[in-house]
Motif scaffolding. Sequence first.
Motif, PDB file in Angstrom:
ATOM      1  N   ASN A   1       0.833  -1.198   0.000  1.00  0.00           N
ATOM      2  CA  ASN A   1       0.000   0.000   0.000  1.00  0.00           C
ATOM      3  C   ASN A   1       0.871   1.253   0.000  1.00  0.00           C
ATOM      4  O   ASN A   1       1.907   1.286   0.664  1.00  0.00           O
ATOM      5  CB  ASN A   1      -0.906   0.030   1.225  1.00  0.00           C
ATOM      6  N   TYR A   2       0.380   2.281  -0.722  1.00  0.00           N
ATOM      7  CA  TYR A   2       1.068   3.566  -0.785  1.00  0.00           C
ATOM      8  C   TYR A   2       0.050   4.680  -0.698  1.00  0.00           C
ATOM      9  O   TYR A   2      -1.078   4.535  -1.188  1.00  0.00           O
ATOM     10  CB  TYR A   2       1.845   3.720  -2.100  1.00  0.00           C
ATOM     11  N   LYS A   3       0.434   5.786  -0.110  1.00  0.00           N
ATOM     12  CA  LYS A   3      -0.427   6.967  -0.098  1.00  0.00           C
ATOM     13  C   LYS A   3      -0.366   7.630  -1.472  1.00  0.00           C
ATOM     14  O   LYS A   3       0.639   7.504  -2.186  1.00  0.00           O
ATOM     15  CB  LYS A   3       0.019   7.944   0.993  1.00  0.00           C
ATOM     16  N   ALA A   4      -1.415   8.362  -1.796  1.00  0.00           N
ATOM     17  CA  ALA A   4      -1.480   9.046  -3.097  1.00  0.00           C
ATOM     18  C   ALA A   4      -0.291   9.981  -3.280  1.00  0.00           C
ATOM     19  O   ALA A   4       0.258  10.081  -4.385  1.00  0.00           O
ATOM     20  CB  ALA A   4      -2.787   9.808  -3.228  1.00  0.00           C
ATOM     21  N   LYS A   5       0.152  10.655  -2.216  1.00  0.00           N
ATOM     22  CA  LYS A   5       1.294  11.567  -2.347  1.00  0.00           C
ATOM     23  C   LYS A   5       2.570  10.803  -2.682  1.00  0.00           C
ATOM     24  O   LYS A   5       3.437  11.320  -3.379  1.00  0.00           O
ATOM     25  CB  LYS A   5       1.459  12.434  -1.106  1.00  0.00           C
ATOM     26  N   GLU A   6       2.687   9.565  -2.213  1.00  0.00           N
ATOM     27  CA  GLU A   6       3.850   8.746  -2.561  1.00  0.00           C
ATOM     28  C   GLU A   6       3.787   8.319  -4.029  1.00  0.00           C
ATOM     29  O   GLU A   6       4.798   8.357  -4.741  1.00  0.00           O
ATOM     30  CB  GLU A   6       3.926   7.518  -1.658  1.00  0.00           C
ATOM     31  N   LEU A   7       2.600   7.926  -4.479  1.00  0.00           N
ATOM     32  CA  LEU A   7       2.432   7.557  -5.894  1.00  0.00           C
ATOM     33  C   LEU A   7       2.640   8.758  -6.795  1.00  0.00           C
ATOM     34  O   LEU A   7       3.198   8.639  -7.897  1.00  0.00           O
ATOM     35  CB  LEU A   7       1.051   6.942  -6.118  1.00  0.00           C
ATOM     36  N   ASP A   8       2.215   9.927  -6.344  1.00  0.00           N
ATOM     37  CA  ASP A   8       2.416  11.162  -7.100  1.00  0.00           C
ATOM     38  C   ASP A   8       3.909  11.394  -7.321  1.00  0.00           C
ATOM     39  O   ASP A   8       4.357  11.697  -8.428  1.00  0.00           O
ATOM     40  CB  ASP A   8       1.778  12.326  -6.361  1.00  0.00           C
ATOM     41  N   SER A   9       4.673  11.229  -6.290  1.00  0.00           N
ATOM     42  CA  SER A   9       6.120  11.375  -6.386  1.00  0.00           C
ATOM     43  C   SER A   9       6.709  10.344  -7.341  1.00  0.00           C
ATOM     44  O   SER A   9       7.567  10.655  -8.165  1.00  0.00           O
ATOM     45  CB  SER A   9       6.752  11.219  -5.003  1.00  0.00           C
ATOM     46  N   PHE A  10       6.245   9.116  -7.238  1.00  0.00           N
ATOM     47  CA  PHE A  10       6.727   8.028  -8.090  1.00  0.00           C
ATOM     48  C   PHE A  10       6.463   8.340  -9.568  1.00  0.00           C
ATOM     49  O   PHE A  10       7.356   8.226 -10.405  1.00  0.00           O
ATOM     50  CB  PHE A  10       6.045   6.723  -7.679  1.00  0.00           C
ATOM     51  N   VAL A  11       5.255   8.772  -9.880  1.00  0.00           N
ATOM     52  CA  VAL A  11       4.888   9.109 -11.264  1.00  0.00           C
ATOM     53  C   VAL A  11       5.688  10.311 -11.750  1.00  0.00           C
ATOM     54  O   VAL A  11       6.094  10.370 -12.908  1.00  0.00           O
ATOM     55  CB  VAL A  11       3.363   9.375 -11.366  1.00  0.00           C
ATOM     56  N   SER A  12       5.954  11.262 -10.865  1.00  0.00           N
ATOM     57  CA  SER A  12       6.679  12.475 -11.248  1.00  0.00           C
ATOM     58  C   SER A  12       8.155  12.231 -11.528  1.00  0.00           C
ATOM     59  O   SER A  12       8.772  12.986 -12.273  1.00  0.00           O
ATOM     60  CB  SER A  12       6.557  13.528 -10.143  1.00  0.00           C
TER      61      SER A  12
ATOM     62  N   PRO B   1      -4.247  13.439  -0.932  1.00  0.00           N
ATOM     63  CA  PRO B   1      -2.862  12.983  -0.791  1.00  0.00           C
ATOM     64  C   PRO B   1      -2.660  11.853   0.217  1.00  0.00           C
ATOM     65  O   PRO B   1      -1.721  11.078   0.096  1.00  0.00           O
ATOM     66  CB  PRO B   1      -2.105  14.232  -0.327  1.00  0.00           C
ATOM     67  N   ASP B   2      -3.552  11.735   1.202  1.00  0.00           N
ATOM     68  CA  ASP B   2      -3.384  10.711   2.228  1.00  0.00           C
ATOM     69  C   ASP B   2      -4.186   9.436   1.970  1.00  0.00           C
ATOM     70  O   ASP B   2      -4.091   8.480   2.745  1.00  0.00           O
ATOM     71  CB  ASP B   2      -3.726  11.281   3.599  1.00  0.00           C
ATOM     72  N   ARG B   3      -4.960   9.407   0.898  1.00  0.00           N
ATOM     73  CA  ARG B   3      -5.716   8.191   0.565  1.00  0.00           C
ATOM     74  C   ARG B   3      -4.724   7.104   0.167  1.00  0.00           C
ATOM     75  O   ARG B   3      -3.748   7.357  -0.511  1.00  0.00           O
ATOM     76  CB  ARG B   3      -6.691   8.444  -0.584  1.00  0.00           C
ATOM     77  N   GLU B   4      -4.991   5.884   0.604  1.00  0.00           N
ATOM     78  CA  GLU B   4      -4.079   4.783   0.304  1.00  0.00           C
ATOM     79  C   GLU B   4      -4.564   3.942  -0.875  1.00  0.00           C
ATOM     80  O   GLU B   4      -5.761   3.776  -1.085  1.00  0.00           O
ATOM     81  CB  GLU B   4      -3.891   3.898   1.531  1.00  0.00           C
ATOM     82  N   TYR B   5      -3.574   3.429  -1.591  1.00  0.00           N
ATOM     83  CA  TYR B   5      -3.811   2.571  -2.749  1.00  0.00           C
ATOM     84  C   TYR B   5      -2.909   1.360  -2.653  1.00  0.00           C
ATOM     85  O   TYR B   5      -1.785   1.449  -2.173  1.00  0.00           O
ATOM     86  CB  TYR B   5      -3.493   3.312  -4.056  1.00  0.00           C
ATOM     87  N   LYS B   6      -3.412   0.243  -3.124  1.00  0.00           N
ATOM     88  CA  LYS B   6      -2.629  -0.983  -3.167  1.00  0.00           C
ATOM     89  C   LYS B   6      -2.186  -1.219  -4.604  1.00  0.00           C
ATOM     90  O   LYS B   6      -2.991  -1.113  -5.531  1.00  0.00           O
ATOM     91  CB  LYS B   6      -3.477  -2.162  -2.694  1.00  0.00           C
ATOM     92  N   VAL B   7      -0.913  -1.521  -4.790  1.00  0.00           N
ATOM     93  CA  VAL B   7      -0.411  -1.868  -6.115  1.00  0.00           C
ATOM     94  C   VAL B   7      -0.824  -3.315  -6.371  1.00  0.00           C
ATOM     95  O   VAL B   7      -0.391  -4.232  -5.675  1.00  0.00           O
ATOM     96  CB  VAL B   7       1.114  -1.708  -6.204  1.00  0.00           C
TER      97      VAL B   7
END
Length: 79
Positions: A14-25, A43-49
């Motif tokens: 699981n990752y927070k949206a702000k972490e995925l945002d950084s990854f995509v950027s 930004p704090d919503r979590e997502y599972k890869v």
Amino acid sequence: MTQHRLSEVEIGKNYKAKELDSFVSTTDVVVLSNNEEQLFTDPDREYKVVTAFAGFFEHSSEVGEKYYREKKAYVVEKI
């Protein structure tokens, strides 16, 4: 605000949206989300890869052809 720089993500984690945002950027990838355009709205919503692909097919409307793009693609699910 703390920077959340990721250079990779792991399937099943699981990752927070702000972490995925950084990854995509900072990485040349595609991220597909089950909550459409709202991936980065909270930004704090979590997502599972869920899974990852080495590439994908893309259709060119200009020439009418389909091309395989060697670009890592990740599917994430809102949790």
